[in-house]
Design a protein around this motif. Structure first.
Motif, PDB file in Angstrom:
ATOM      1  N   GLN A 215       0.828  -1.204   0.000  1.00 26.19           N
ATOM      2  CA  GLN A 215       0.000   0.000   0.000  1.00 26.19           C
ATOM      3  C   GLN A 215       0.865   1.257   0.000  1.00 26.19           C
ATOM      4  O   GLN A 215       0.599   2.213  -0.737  1.00 26.19           O
ATOM      5  CB  GLN A 215      -0.912   0.011   1.221  1.00 26.19           C
ATOM      6  N   MET A 216       1.932   1.238   0.794  1.00 24.79           N
ATOM      7  CA  MET A 216       2.813   2.395   0.854  1.00 24.79           C
ATOM      8  C   MET A 216       3.507   2.631  -0.485  1.00 24.79           C
ATOM      9  O   MET A 216       3.576   3.750  -0.977  1.00 24.79           O
ATOM     10  CB  MET A 216       3.869   2.199   1.940  1.00 24.79           C
ATOM     11  N   MET A 217       4.001   1.553  -1.088  1.00 25.30           N
ATOM     12  CA  MET A 217       4.707   1.699  -2.364  1.00 25.30           C
ATOM     13  C   MET A 217       3.772   2.154  -3.471  1.00 25.30           C
ATOM     14  O   MET A 217       4.145   2.978  -4.312  1.00 25.30           O
ATOM     15  CB  MET A 217       5.369   0.367  -2.732  1.00 25.30           C
ATOM     16  N   GLY A 218       2.560   1.602  -3.474  1.00 26.46           N
ATOM     17  CA  GLY A 218       1.591   2.021  -4.477  1.00 26.46           C
ATOM     18  C   GLY A 218       1.251   3.501  -4.342  1.00 26.46           C
ATOM     19  O   GLY A 218       1.159   4.223  -5.341  1.00 26.46           O
ATOM     20  N   ASN A 219       1.090   3.963  -3.108  1.00 26.56           N
ATOM     21  CA  ASN A 219       0.812   5.377  -2.870  1.00 26.56           C
ATOM     22  C   ASN A 219       1.976   6.258  -3.300  1.00 26.56           C
ATOM     23  O   ASN A 219       1.792   7.345  -3.860  1.00 26.56           O
ATOM     24  CB  ASN A 219       0.502   5.614  -1.393  1.00 26.56           C
ATOM     25  N   MET A 220       3.196   5.777  -3.055  1.00 28.58           N
ATOM     26  CA  MET A 220       4.372   6.536  -3.455  1.00 28.58           C
ATOM     27  C   MET A 220       4.444   6.663  -4.969  1.00 28.58           C
ATOM     28  O   MET A 220       4.768   7.730  -5.501  1.00 28.58           O
ATOM     29  CB  MET A 220       5.641   5.865  -2.907  1.00 28.58           C
ATOM     30  N   ALA A 221       4.150   5.570  -5.674  1.00 29.57           N
ATOM     31  CA  ALA A 221       4.166   5.605  -7.138  1.00 29.57           C
ATOM     32  C   ALA A 221       3.102   6.562  -7.661  1.00 29.57           C
ATOM     33  O   ALA A 221       3.349   7.349  -8.588  1.00 29.57           O
ATOM     34  CB  ALA A 221       3.941   4.199  -7.695  1.00 29.57           C
ATOM     35  N   THR A 222       1.919   6.502  -7.054  1.00 34.47           N
ATOM     36  CA  THR A 222       0.823   7.386  -7.479  1.00 34.47           C
ATOM     37  C   THR A 222       1.199   8.847  -7.313  1.00 34.47           C
ATOM     38  O   THR A 222       0.972   9.679  -8.206  1.00 34.47           O
ATOM     39  CB  THR A 222      -0.444   7.074  -6.666  1.00 34.47           C
ATOM     40  N   ARG A 223       1.796   9.178  -6.166  1.00 31.83           N
ATOM     41  CA  ARG A 223       2.143  10.570  -5.881  1.00 31.83           C
ATOM     42  C   ARG A 223       3.347  11.045  -6.682  1.00 31.83           C
ATOM     43  O   ARG A 223       3.369  12.177  -7.178  1.00 31.83           O
ATOM     44  CB  ARG A 223       2.402  10.740  -4.389  1.00 31.83           C
ATOM     45  N   SER A 224       4.353  10.206  -6.806  1.00 31.28           N
ATOM     46  CA  SER A 224       5.563  10.611  -7.528  1.00 31.28           C
ATOM     47  C   SER A 224       5.292  10.827  -9.009  1.00 31.28           C
ATOM     48  O   SER A 224       5.863  11.727  -9.632  1.00 31.28           O
ATOM     49  CB  SER A 224       6.662   9.550  -7.363  1.00 31.28           C
ATOM     50  N   LEU A 225       4.432   9.996  -9.578  1.00 23.83           N
ATOM     51  CA  LEU A 225       4.208  10.020 -11.024  1.00 23.83           C
ATOM     52  C   LEU A 225       2.873  10.637 -11.415  1.00 23.83           C
ATOM     53  O   LEU A 225       2.536  10.669 -12.600  1.00 23.83           O
ATOM     54  CB  LEU A 225       4.289   8.591 -11.573  1.00 23.83           C
ATOM     55  N   ASN A 226       2.135  11.127 -10.423  1.00 23.92           N
ATOM     56  CA  ASN A 226       0.823  11.731 -10.694  1.00 23.92           C
ATOM     57  C   ASN A 226      -0.086  10.782 -11.473  1.00 23.92           C
ATOM     58  O   ASN A 226      -0.695  11.157 -12.483  1.00 23.92           O
ATOM     59  CB  ASN A 226       0.982  13.048 -11.466  1.00 23.92           C
ATOM     60  N   LEU A 227      -0.159   9.547 -11.004  1.00 20.91           N
ATOM     61  CA  LEU A 227      -1.014   8.558 -11.653  1.00 20.91           C
ATOM     62  C   LEU A 227      -2.443   8.752 -11.164  1.00 20.91           C
ATOM     63  O   LEU A 227      -2.729   8.611  -9.974  1.00 20.91           O
ATOM     64  CB  LEU A 227      -0.525   7.141 -11.324  1.00 20.91           C
ATOM     65  N   GLU A 228      -3.322   9.073 -12.073  1.00 24.82           N
ATOM     66  CA  GLU A 228      -4.699   9.376 -11.713  1.00 24.82           C
ATOM     67  C   GLU A 228      -5.407   8.157 -11.131  1.00 24.82           C
ATOM     68  O   GLU A 228      -5.410   7.074 -11.724  1.00 24.82           O
ATOM     69  CB  GLU A 228      -5.465   9.888 -12.931  1.00 24.82           C
TER      70      GLU A 228
END
Length: 310
Positions: A215-228
């Motif tokens: 969950q933490m890694m997925g959130n980091m990827a979403t925030r770092s890459l602006n994945l909608e």
């Protein structure tokens, strides 16, 4: 200098546990481990052997999610193979290798292209693993692997969704494994044929690492890459596991109940360490800036908190 300091702090913090494949890994120098990857495992049991797990110290019956003979007050991570893996992998990796792992992961978050390559490599790794589990499932002599092969953990269906998001239709004809991924996949297929019990080291290193920090890694990827809406991060979402802590605890109990000799347990610890090195190999291929990823993560997190008033 700032990036190095941040990475060192990350490596030495609880945050690092999510990265170090449940919770940490690597036996010796990374390059030495990779150079010895073609060395056959010390156990040479083939898939067709009929007496692999049948000696005086072993049991040939396992059941998933069984609470028989379990002490509810016992911490399964403090005993048995669970302790051997947690302790053996934590002690054996070096600070430099930990830093390389964390730095590599952030490099994979620096651009969508780098992240896409990382997810693509994971797709090939999990295809190899889960295909091997399917083959072994038909052989009762290797039910130690099947006992830990929970459908809730399987990642290929989620990775297929991520592949479609990043590559579009007909994505299977657009991807190919990187050199480090080929090495990783070759190792999985080798142990599946020669010493299937070593796949337990792969299950421990990959699935628990994914579940611990998914969950933490997925959130980091979403925030770092602006994945909608978190698109492209299905890999990190375990929809069928509502309580990760309880699931992991049960998984550790079952790990301790596996019918393995002490020698086989030691081999599994060694294999788990090698898995960490193989993952570093994948990270080393990624192009991008760890500093950029960290900066984008911090900035996008701040923007989100300011925007929501949190």
């Amino acid at each position: 200098m700032i990036l190095t300091t941040v990475l060192l702090l990350l490596v030495r913090s609880p945050f690092a546990n999510a990265f170090f494949s449940a919770p940490s890994l690597v036996e010796s120098n990374y390059f030495n481990r990779i150079s010895s990857i073609n060395t056959p495992p010390s156990s040479t049991t083939g898939l067709g052997s009929s007496n692999t797990y049948l000696d005086d110290n072993k049991s040939n019956s396992l059941s998933k999610h069984s609470n028989a003979r379990r002490n509810p007050d016992e911490n399964p991570r403090l005993v048995g193979l669970s302790f051997m893996l947690d302790d053996g992998t934590r002690k054996s990796h070096s600070l430099a290798e930990n830093t390389a792992f964390v730095s590599g992961f952030f490099r994979g978050l620096s651009t969508k292209e780098a992240y896409r390559k990382l997810v693509t490599s994971l797709y090939f790794v999990y295809i190899a693993m889960e295909e091997a589990f399917d083959v072994i499932a038909f052989d009762e002599n290797f039910n130690c692997v099947s006992a830990l092969d929970d459908k809730e953990l399987r990642r290929v269906p989620s990775l297929e969704k991520d592949m479609e998001f990043f590559y579009g239709d007909n994505w299977k004809n657009k991807i190919k494994p990187s050199p480090a991924t080929v090495t990783y996949v070759s190792r999985i297929r080798e142990v599946a044929k020669v010493s299937p019990h070593l796949l337990v080291g792969h299950q421990y290193s990959r699935y628990l690492g994914d579940l611990f920090g998914g969950q933490m890694m997925g959130n980091m990827a979403t925030r770092s890459l602006n994945l909608e809406n978190g698109m492209g991060t299905e890999f990190y979402i375990f929809k069928d596991i509502p309580n990760a802590r309880e699931f992991i605890n049960d998984w550790y109990f079952r790990l301790n109940e596996l019918p393995l000799t002490n020698e086989e347990k030691k081999e599994i610890v060694d294999e788990a360490n090698l898995v960490f090195a193989l993952n570093i190999g994948i990270f080393e291929e990624l192009e991008g800036s760890s500093a950029k990823a960290l900066w984008m993560l911090v900035m996008n997190t701040l923007k989100q908190k300011i925007g929501t008033g949190v």
